[in-house]
Write an enzyme that holds these catalytic residues in place. Sequence first.
Site, PDB file in Angstrom:
ATOM      1  N   ILE A  63       0.831  -1.197   0.000  1.00  0.00           N
ATOM      2  CA  ILE A  63       0.000   0.000   0.000  1.00  0.00           C
ATOM      3  C   ILE A  63       0.869   1.251   0.000  1.00  0.00           C
ATOM      4  O   ILE A  63       1.922   1.293   0.634  1.00  0.00           O
ATOM      5  CB  ILE A  63      -0.932  -0.030   1.229  1.00  0.00           C
ATOM      6  CG1 ILE A  63      -1.896  -1.220   1.123  1.00  0.00           C
ATOM      7  CG2 ILE A  63      -1.709   1.275   1.386  1.00  0.00           C
ATOM      8  CD1 ILE A  63      -2.649  -1.532   2.411  1.00  0.00           C
ATOM      9  N   CYS A  64       0.418   2.295  -0.728  1.00  0.00           N
ATOM     10  CA  CYS A  64       1.062   3.602  -0.723  1.00  0.00           C
ATOM     11  C   CYS A  64       2.470   3.514  -1.316  1.00  0.00           C
ATOM     12  O   CYS A  64       2.641   3.164  -2.479  1.00  0.00           O
ATOM     13  CB  CYS A  64       1.043   4.178   0.687  1.00  0.00           C
ATOM     14  SG  CYS A  64       1.555   5.901   0.820  1.00  0.00           S
ATOM     15  N   ILE A  65       3.509   3.810  -0.538  1.00  0.00           N
ATOM     16  CA  ILE A  65       4.884   3.797  -1.019  1.00  0.00           C
ATOM     17  C   ILE A  65       5.503   2.403  -0.963  1.00  0.00           C
ATOM     18  O   ILE A  65       6.541   2.148  -1.603  1.00  0.00           O
ATOM     19  CB  ILE A  65       5.755   4.791  -0.207  1.00  0.00           C
ATOM     20  CG1 ILE A  65       7.105   5.083  -0.885  1.00  0.00           C
ATOM     21  CG2 ILE A  65       5.944   4.288   1.225  1.00  0.00           C
ATOM     22  CD1 ILE A  65       7.010   5.778  -2.213  1.00  0.00           C
TER      23      ILE A  65
END
Length: 217
Positions: free
Chosen positions: A135-137
């Site tokens: 998730i995300c980075i």
Amino acid sequence: MAKVAVVLSGCGVYDGAEINEAVLTLLSLEQQGATYQCFAPDREQMHVINHLTGEPVAGETRNALVEAARIARGDIKALSALNPGEFDALLVPGGFGAAKNLCDFAVAGDQMSVQDDFLSVARGFHQANKPIGLICIAPVMAAAICGAGAQCTIGNDTEVAAAIDAMGAQHLQCPVTEARVDVGNKLVTTPAYMLAGSVSEAYAGISDCVKEVLALS
């Protein structure tokens, strides 16, 4: 009922796990009928950030496991205790902790390395053909975990996308409310706060990510 390992990287967007992303991940797992156990590395995080000013705090150290226990309400184990054979899937919320405490992308960019303990665990899931959600980075670690050609997203950040491609993965554009699925690698990714302007936007994509991970488990 699927049992999912959730790896956190501290507590706080600038130096640990992004709190909203972590909580929304756990909420989505519960809503979709899965159980989970949280884990975090038992070591000092890269540094401590004052979340009011965004500046590093000189002379202060914090342990990523102790900090992540704040999110998990104390129900958390050291990453060293995580056995992929005991779980059906792996999920990793973002926040800069993923890029500072699980790997060093925040300082090394496309020359990054992944912490040995996390890499061993994540590759264990991949080699066992069990799904992984980043998730995300966190998807900057996709190639290191799944190998060259792994497909992933961080949304539409051109600089980070270029780094992902340079490391051997394939970046896919993705709106904040969706996830992208690399079926061959059983890898699911979503931008979350790489794009999200609100908790509800982050929730939509994270919920979709969890749904796809569970569908592959």
